[in-house]
Design a protein around this motif. Structure first.
Motif, PDB file in Angstrom:
ATOM      1  N   GLY A   1      11.976  16.168  -0.500  1.00  0.00           N
ATOM      2  CA  GLY A   1      12.383  15.698   0.811  1.00  0.00           C
ATOM      3  C   GLY A   1      13.884  15.498   0.854  1.00  0.00           C
TER       4      GLY A   1
ATOM      5  N   GLY B   1      16.959  14.036   3.196  1.00  0.00           N
ATOM      6  CA  GLY B   1      17.542  13.368   4.347  1.00  0.00           C
ATOM      7  C   GLY B   1      18.987  13.807   4.476  1.00  0.00           C
TER       8      GLY B   1
ATOM      9  N   LEU C   1      18.892   7.385   7.186  1.00  0.00           N
ATOM     10  CA  LEU C   1      18.480   7.931   5.897  1.00  0.00           C
ATOM     11  C   LEU C   1      17.461   7.038   5.210  1.00  0.00           C
ATOM     12  N   ILE C   2      17.620   5.735   5.358  1.00  0.00           N
ATOM     13  CA  ILE C   2      16.630   4.806   4.799  1.00  0.00           C
ATOM     14  C   ILE C   2      15.282   4.976   5.502  1.00  0.00           C
TER      15      ILE C   2
ATOM     16  N   GLN D   1      13.610   8.220   4.439  1.00  0.00           N
ATOM     17  CA  GLN D   1      12.980   8.111   3.117  1.00  0.00           C
ATOM     18  C   GLN D   1      11.654   7.366   3.207  1.00  0.00           C
TER      19      GLN D   1
ATOM     20  N   PHE E   1       9.128   9.746   4.561  1.00  0.00           N
ATOM     21  CA  PHE E   1       8.780  10.732   3.538  1.00  0.00           C
ATOM     22  C   PHE E   1       7.840  10.142   2.495  1.00  0.00           C
ATOM     23  N   ASN E   2       8.094   8.909   2.082  1.00  0.00           N
ATOM     24  CA  ASN E   2       7.241   8.277   1.074  1.00  0.00           C
ATOM     25  C   ASN E   2       5.799   8.170   1.549  1.00  0.00           C
TER      26      ASN E   2
ATOM     27  N   GLU F   1      10.105  14.300  -4.792  1.00  0.00           N
ATOM     28  CA  GLU F   1      11.377  13.634  -5.035  1.00  0.00           C
ATOM     29  C   GLU F   1      12.143  13.535  -3.726  1.00  0.00           C
ATOM     30  N   TRP F   2      13.070  12.578  -3.677  1.00  0.00           N
ATOM     31  CA  TRP F   2      13.859  12.339  -2.471  1.00  0.00           C
ATOM     32  C   TRP F   2      15.327  12.592  -2.759  1.00  0.00           C
ATOM     33  N   ARG F   3      15.996  13.246  -1.809  1.00  0.00           N
ATOM     34  CA  ARG F   3      17.433  13.454  -1.881  1.00  0.00           C
ATOM     35  C   ARG F   3      18.051  13.100  -0.533  1.00  0.00           C
ATOM     36  N   ALA F   4      19.297  12.676  -0.552  1.00  0.00           N
ATOM     37  CA  ALA F   4      19.984  12.331   0.694  1.00  0.00           C
ATOM     38  C   ALA F   4      21.419  12.819   0.630  1.00  0.00           C
TER      39      ALA F   4
END
Length: 280
Positions: free
Chosen positions: A44, A46, A78-79, A82, A85-86, A95-98
Motif C-alpha cells: 500500500g 500513501g 497519510l495517517i 494507512q 489500508f490496515n 507492507e505500507w509506504r508513504a
C-alpha cells in the motif's frame, strides 16, 4: 481466480495507491484479493503532494500559514490512508509506504518492488492527491491493472487478450501470463481490414501456439472491422464469454506535458466495462 498450480507463475508484489477513508476502498480490495489469490505481497502506498499556491490579486493569503496547514493536512491524510489500508489488508502479507509526491510519480518509483500496479480508471481530477492512470501506465514499466468504478475483485476465469502485431501487444502478452495461466477460458481477439485477414490470422496462430507451450488453452477470433470498432469487438467478446479482464498493449506518448493515447487505448481507459491489464 482459479487456484495456483506448479505450472503457473505467482505475483511477487501488488502495488496500490491508497487514499484516506472510502476514497480508494474498492481499488484496495481489488488489489488485496489479487495478492491473496496469486500469492503476492500487497504494498500500500500513501502519496500526496501540496498544490502550488496561486497568488490572489486581492491578497489575504499568509503563505507561511498556508504551508503549515497544507503539511498538516497531508500528514493527517497519510495517517488516515494507512488506517484504511490496515483494515483492508488484514490477514495477508502486506507492507505500507508513504511519500510526499505526486501519486502517479510515487507509484512509478515504487513499481520496482512489484509485478503489477493497481489504479482506478476514473480518479479525481486533482492529481496532487489521486493517481493519473495514464501517467502510471506510461511511466511505471510494469503492467497496470485499471479497475472500473465500483469494481468487484477480479475473477479472471475468462480473459480476452487483444492482439495487434506491435511491441506493446507483445509486452502485454508476456506480462499477462500469470493471469492467462489461471484462466479457464482465453480468447485472443484481433481486429483488422479484410485485406489483412490472412496475415493477422497467422499472427494470432503464433500467439495461440506460444500460449499453448505455457499451459494456456486459447482460441482465436479475427474480426473484420474498422479501427473505430476495436473496442466494441473487445467488449462484445468479453461479454459473450463472461470475461472480467481484458489484456492489451497501451499506445501513447508524451506531448506538451500530457499523455496522448491512441483511440483504442484512450477509449478502453475512459470507458472500461471490466478490469484492464495494460502494458506499455
Amino acid at each position: 481466480m482459479s487456484e495456483m498450480s506448479a505450472n503457473t507463475a505467482a505475483l511477487g508484489g501488488v502495488l496500490v495507491h491508497v487514499e484516506p477513508g472510502e476514497a480508494s476502498r474498492d481499488r484496495v480490495q481489488v488489489a488485496a484479493a489479487l495478492a491473496r489469490s496469486m500469492g503476492g505481497r500487497l504494498i500500500g502506498l500513501g502519496a500526496e503532494m501540496a498544490q502550488p499556491l496561486v497568488a490572489s490579486p486581492y491578497g489575504g493569503v499568509n503563505t507561511a500559514e498556508w504551508v503549515v496547514a497544507m503539511n498538516k493536512q497531508i500528514d493527517d491524510d497519510l495517517i488516515a490512508a494507512q488506517a484504511a489500508f490496515n483494515l483492508d489488508s488484514a490477514g495477508i502479507d502486506s507492507e505500507w509506504r508513504a511519500m510526499r509526491e505526486m501519486p502517479a510519480r510515487a507509484l512509478a518509483a515504487a513499481a520496482r518492488a512489484c509485478d503489477v500496479v493497481v489504479v482506478s480508471a476514473h480518479p479525481q481530477t486533482n492529481y496532487y492527491r489521486a493517481a493519473d492512470p495514464a501517467e502510471v501506465v506510461m511511466r511505471s514499466g510494469r503492467p497496470v491493472l485499471v479497475t472500473p468504478a465500483k469494481a468487484s475483485p477480479l475473477d479472471g476465469r475468462a480473459v480476452v487478450l487483444a492482439w495487434k502485431d506491435t511491441r506493446e501487444a507483445r509486452r502485454a502478452l508476456q506480462d499477462g501470463l500469470p493471469f492467462l495461466q489461471r484462466a479457464e477460458q482465453v480468447v485472443v481477439v484481433a481486429v483488422c481490414a479484410q485485406d489483412e485477414a490472412g496475415a493477422v490470422q497467422r499472427q494470432v496462430d503464433d500467439v495461440i501456439a506460444y500460449l499453448s507451450r505455457r499451459g494456456v488453452r486459447a482460441t482465436a477470433k479475427v474480426s473484420i472491422a474498422p479501427d473505430a470498432g476495436v473496442v466494441g469487438e473487445l467488449n462484445a467478446t468479453a461479454q459473450a464469454i463472461g470475461a472480467d479482464l481484458i489484456i492489451a498493449g497501451a499506445y501513447g506518448q508524451s506531448r506538451l506535458r500530457e499523455w496522448v493515447f491512441g483511440g483504442v487505448t484512450r477509449t478502453l481507459m475512459d470507458e472500461p466495462t471490466c478490469h484492464l491489464l495494460l502494458s506499455h
